[in-house]
Design a protein around this motif. Structure first.
Motif, PDB file in Angstrom:
ATOM      1  N   LEU A  24      15.157   2.646   3.831  1.00 23.04           N
ATOM      2  CA  LEU A  24      14.845   3.511   2.701  1.00 23.04           C
ATOM      3  C   LEU A  24      13.357   3.407   2.402  1.00 23.04           C
ATOM      4  N   LEU A  25      12.648   4.516   2.508  1.00 26.52           N
ATOM      5  CA  LEU A  25      11.211   4.543   2.276  1.00 26.52           C
ATOM      6  C   LEU A  25      10.909   5.265   0.969  1.00 26.52           C
ATOM      7  N   VAL A  26      10.141   4.620   0.097  1.00 27.90           N
ATOM      8  CA  VAL A  26       9.767   5.246  -1.165  1.00 27.90           C
ATOM      9  C   VAL A  26       8.717   6.316  -0.899  1.00 27.90           C
ATOM     10  N   GLN A  27       8.798   7.409  -1.657  1.00 23.13           N
ATOM     11  CA  GLN A  27       7.844   8.500  -1.525  1.00 23.13           C
ATOM     12  C   GLN A  27       7.421   8.937  -2.919  1.00 23.13           C
ATOM     13  N   GLY A  28       6.324   9.705  -2.982  1.00 21.07           N
ATOM     14  CA  GLY A  28       5.813  10.128  -4.273  1.00 21.07           C
ATOM     15  C   GLY A  28       5.036   9.000  -4.933  1.00 21.07           C
ATOM     16  N   THR A  29       4.569   9.245  -6.146  1.00 24.33           N
ATOM     17  CA  THR A  29       3.865   8.231  -6.921  1.00 24.33           C
ATOM     18  C   THR A  29       4.393   8.244  -8.344  1.00 24.33           C
ATOM     19  N   THR A  30       4.085   7.179  -9.079  1.00 23.91           N
ATOM     20  CA  THR A  30       4.535   7.048 -10.470  1.00 23.91           C
ATOM     21  C   THR A  30       4.145   8.299 -11.262  1.00 23.91           C
ATOM     22  N   PRO A  31       5.038   8.886 -12.066  1.00 29.91           N
ATOM     23  CA  PRO A  31       6.419   8.433 -12.321  1.00 29.91           C
ATOM     24  C   PRO A  31       7.464   9.163 -11.473  1.00 29.91           C
ATOM     25  N   ALA A  32       7.029  10.009 -10.547  1.00 27.53           N
ATOM     26  CA  ALA A  32       7.974  10.820  -9.762  1.00 27.53           C
ATOM     27  C   ALA A  32       8.243  10.172  -8.407  1.00 27.53           C
ATOM     28  N   LEU A  33       8.930   9.037  -8.392  1.00 30.77           N
ATOM     29  CA  LEU A  33       9.273   8.362  -7.150  1.00 30.77           C
ATOM     30  C   LEU A  33      10.618   8.868  -6.640  1.00 30.77           C
ATOM     31  N   ALA A  92      15.668  -8.710  -8.871  1.00 37.88           N
ATOM     32  CA  ALA A  92      16.409  -7.495  -8.475  1.00 37.88           C
ATOM     33  C   ALA A  92      17.197  -7.734  -7.196  1.00 37.88           C
ATOM     34  N   SER A  93      18.319  -7.027  -7.075  1.00 42.08           N
ATOM     35  CA  SER A  93      19.140  -7.120  -5.874  1.00 42.08           C
ATOM     36  C   SER A  93      19.679  -5.738  -5.545  1.00 42.08           C
ATOM     37  N   GLY A  94      20.217  -5.594  -4.356  1.00 42.76           N
ATOM     38  CA  GLY A  94      20.730  -4.305  -3.901  1.00 42.76           C
ATOM     39  C   GLY A  94      20.156  -3.984  -2.540  1.00 42.76           C
ATOM     40  N   THR A  95      19.857  -2.719  -2.305  1.00 45.14           N
ATOM     41  CA  THR A  95      19.284  -2.295  -1.027  1.00 45.14           C
ATOM     42  C   THR A  95      17.769  -2.204  -1.161  1.00 45.14           C
ATOM     43  N   PRO A  96      16.995  -2.920  -0.322  1.00 44.27           N
ATOM     44  CA  PRO A  96      15.536  -2.878  -0.455  1.00 44.27           C
ATOM     45  C   PRO A  96      14.959  -1.498  -0.153  1.00 44.27           C
ATOM     46  N   VAL A  97      13.977  -1.121  -0.941  1.00 49.07           N
ATOM     47  CA  VAL A  97      13.245   0.135  -0.733  1.00 49.07           C
ATOM     48  C   VAL A  97      11.838  -0.234  -0.275  1.00 49.07           C
ATOM     49  N   TYR A  98      11.399   0.351   0.841  1.00 48.40           N
ATOM     50  CA  TYR A  98      10.152  -0.061   1.491  1.00 48.40           C
ATOM     51  C   TYR A  98       9.016   0.960   1.291  1.00 48.40           C
ATOM     52  N   HIS A  99       7.811   0.451   1.446  1.00 45.86           N
ATOM     53  CA  HIS A  99       6.607   1.273   1.490  1.00 45.86           C
ATOM     54  C   HIS A  99       5.888   0.981   2.798  1.00 45.86           C
ATOM     55  N   LYS A 100       5.454   2.025   3.500  1.00 44.86           N
ATOM     56  CA  LYS A 100       4.710   1.856   4.749  1.00 44.86           C
ATOM     57  C   LYS A 100       3.223   1.796   4.422  1.00 44.86           C
ATOM     58  N   VAL A 101       2.594   0.697   4.803  1.00 44.99           N
ATOM     59  CA  VAL A 101       1.191   0.448   4.453  1.00 44.99           C
ATOM     60  C   VAL A 101       0.265   1.358   5.253  1.00 44.99           C
ATOM     61  N   SER A 102      -0.647   2.017   4.550  1.00 49.90           N
ATOM     62  CA  SER A 102      -1.643   2.861   5.213  1.00 49.90           C
ATOM     63  C   SER A 102      -2.934   2.074   5.431  1.00 49.90           C
ATOM     64  N   GLU A 103      -3.869   2.673   6.128  1.00 53.63           N
ATOM     65  CA  GLU A 103      -5.100   1.976   6.488  1.00 53.63           C
ATOM     66  C   GLU A 103      -5.925   1.617   5.245  1.00 53.63           C
ATOM     67  N   LYS A 104      -6.397   0.372   5.198  1.00 54.22           N
ATOM     68  CA  LYS A 104      -7.236  -0.148   4.119  1.00 54.22           C
ATOM     69  C   LYS A 104      -6.536  -0.152   2.765  1.00 54.22           C
ATOM     70  N   GLU A 105      -5.239  -0.087   2.751  1.00 54.99           N
ATOM     71  CA  GLU A 105      -4.495  -0.092   1.480  1.00 54.99           C
ATOM     72  C   GLU A 105      -4.353  -1.530   0.969  1.00 54.99           C
ATOM     73  N   THR A 106      -4.520  -1.713  -0.322  1.00 58.27           N
ATOM     74  CA  THR A 106      -4.434  -3.038  -0.923  1.00 58.27           C
ATOM     75  C   THR A 106      -3.128  -3.205  -1.679  1.00 58.27           C
ATOM     76  N   LEU A 107      -2.785  -4.457  -1.948  1.00 60.27           N
ATOM     77  CA  LEU A 107      -1.566  -4.749  -2.696  1.00 60.27           C
ATOM     78  C   LEU A 107      -1.665  -4.181  -4.111  1.00 60.27           C
ATOM     79  N   TYR A 108      -2.862  -4.217  -4.681  1.00 60.16           N
ATOM     80  CA  TYR A 108      -3.056  -3.676  -6.031  1.00 60.16           C
ATOM     81  C   TYR A 108      -2.776  -2.175  -6.060  1.00 60.16           C
ATOM     82  N   ARG A 109      -3.244  -1.445  -5.035  1.00 61.90           N
ATOM     83  CA  ARG A 109      -3.025  -0.001  -4.990  1.00 61.90           C
ATOM     84  C   ARG A 109      -1.535   0.309  -4.874  1.00 61.90           C
TER      85      ARG A 109
END
Length: 327
Positions: A24-33, A92-109
């Motif tokens: 499961l890959l998250v898409q969109g940005t806050t607040p429309a995820l 939290a528990s359940g099914t993990p939702v992932y984000h695919k890291v893009s180039e030069k992306e930081t944890l803060y972003r």
């Protein structure tokens, strides 16, 4: 009246049909995820609602369609991630939702884009420290909570393929089973000394001192070749191979020179080709059993013996990989 009865019947039949994608890959940005779902045969608004924990009307609204319009086979839907079905708490528990890291992306972003989830939570879920991220790697940013009476997880429907899953569920110590390989148990104990140089892998404690000097240099080449030949036979040279992508992890093994795996759908004895897309390295591993159903194993598509992990060139607790096998 007839229409109501048909709707209820259709809802009941399709409640168990919904099956989310491999990862499961998250898409969109806050607040429309949201996450994407491709409509399959037999699915409707109600079955998707039960699977993803979102009211049918919200799914329809998110995709700008009406409930009367129905769903088209193969159509890609946006499934909203809300407070009702998506948790980013530390426990939290359940099914993990992932984000695919893009180039030069930081944890803060990543944190800012996904509801300002605490950085410590992301580090805890992914078992790493610091803020460094690798391009094209997958990190957990939250967990999808199951709908009422349904659990959605592509990697989770493990129990269905094999009945013996129930026997193995309580045991996290499945790895002790992997050293028991047919070649070692079938060889007569009296002839061990004669075959010590040809058979570097043995499970018998009494004979361990004799073959000890030989196994490490020779075993990896022989084992890899054997499993690769079996893989080619099982998949007809890769023509019948099923592919799968997602996160994997490892377990400690006493086996020398051979790679083993735990997998939820491949039958025991199946040879799986595992590729690390970050460096192109690949190994062949033999399936011993299913992945134990525990919180720490949620979302995994494979668990590899520690030797296999080292051969793939990764030291991460969780790593993204690509699988190919006969199913």
């Amino acid at each position: 009246m007839v229409k109501s009865i048909l709707s209820i019947a259709l809802f009941g039949l399709s409640a168990g049909v919904v099956k989310a994608q491999d990862t499961l890959l998250v898409q969109g940005t806050t607040p429309a995820l949201y996450i994407s779902h491709v409509v399959k045969k037999g699915e409707n608004f109600y079955s998707l609602s039960r699977a993803y924990g979102v009211p049918p009307k919200e799914i329809a609204a998110a995709n700008k369609i009406t409930m009367d319009h129905g769903l088209q086979l193969g159509h890609q839907l946006h499934i909203p991630l809300t407070n009702a079905n998506f948790s980013q708490k530390a426990d939290a528990s359940g099914t993990p939702v992932y984000h695919k890291v893009s180039e030069k992306e930081t944890l803060y972003r990543v944190s800012v884009n996904y509801n300002k989830v605490p950085l410590d939570n992301i580090r805890q879920w992914n078992s790493f420290q610091g803020d460094g991220l690798k391009k094209d790697s997958y990190i957990i940013v939250g967990y999808l909570k199951g709908g009422s009476g349904a659990t959605v997880a592509a990697p989770a429907p493990a129990p269905a393929p094999r009945k013996e899953v129930v026997k193995n569920e309580p045991k996290e110590q499945t790895p002790p089973a992997e050293p028991v390989t047919p070649p070692a148990t079938e060889a007569p104990r009296k002839e061990v000394k004669k075959e010590a140089e040809a058979r570097p892998v043995t499970d018998t404690p009494e004979t361990a001192p004799a073959p000890a000097p030989a196994p490490k240099p020779a075993a990896p080449v022989v084992a890899s070749g054997d499993f690769e030949k079996l893989y080619d036979q099982q998949t007809s040279g890769g023509k019948k191979a099923t592919t799968e992508k997602g996160p994997g992890t490892w377990f400690k093994s006493n086996a020398v020179g051979k790679y083993y795996a735990l997998h939820n759908t491949a039958a025991r004895g199946t040879i799986i080709k595992v590729t690390n897309p970050l460096n192109g390295k690949a190994i062949y591993a033999k399936v011993l059993d299913v992945i134990p159903q525990m919180k720490s194993n949620a979302g995994l598509i494979i668990k590899l013996s520690d030797g296999a992990m080292q051969a793939l060139g990764t030291t991460d607790a969780r790593f993204y990989c690509e699988l190919s096998y006969d199913n």
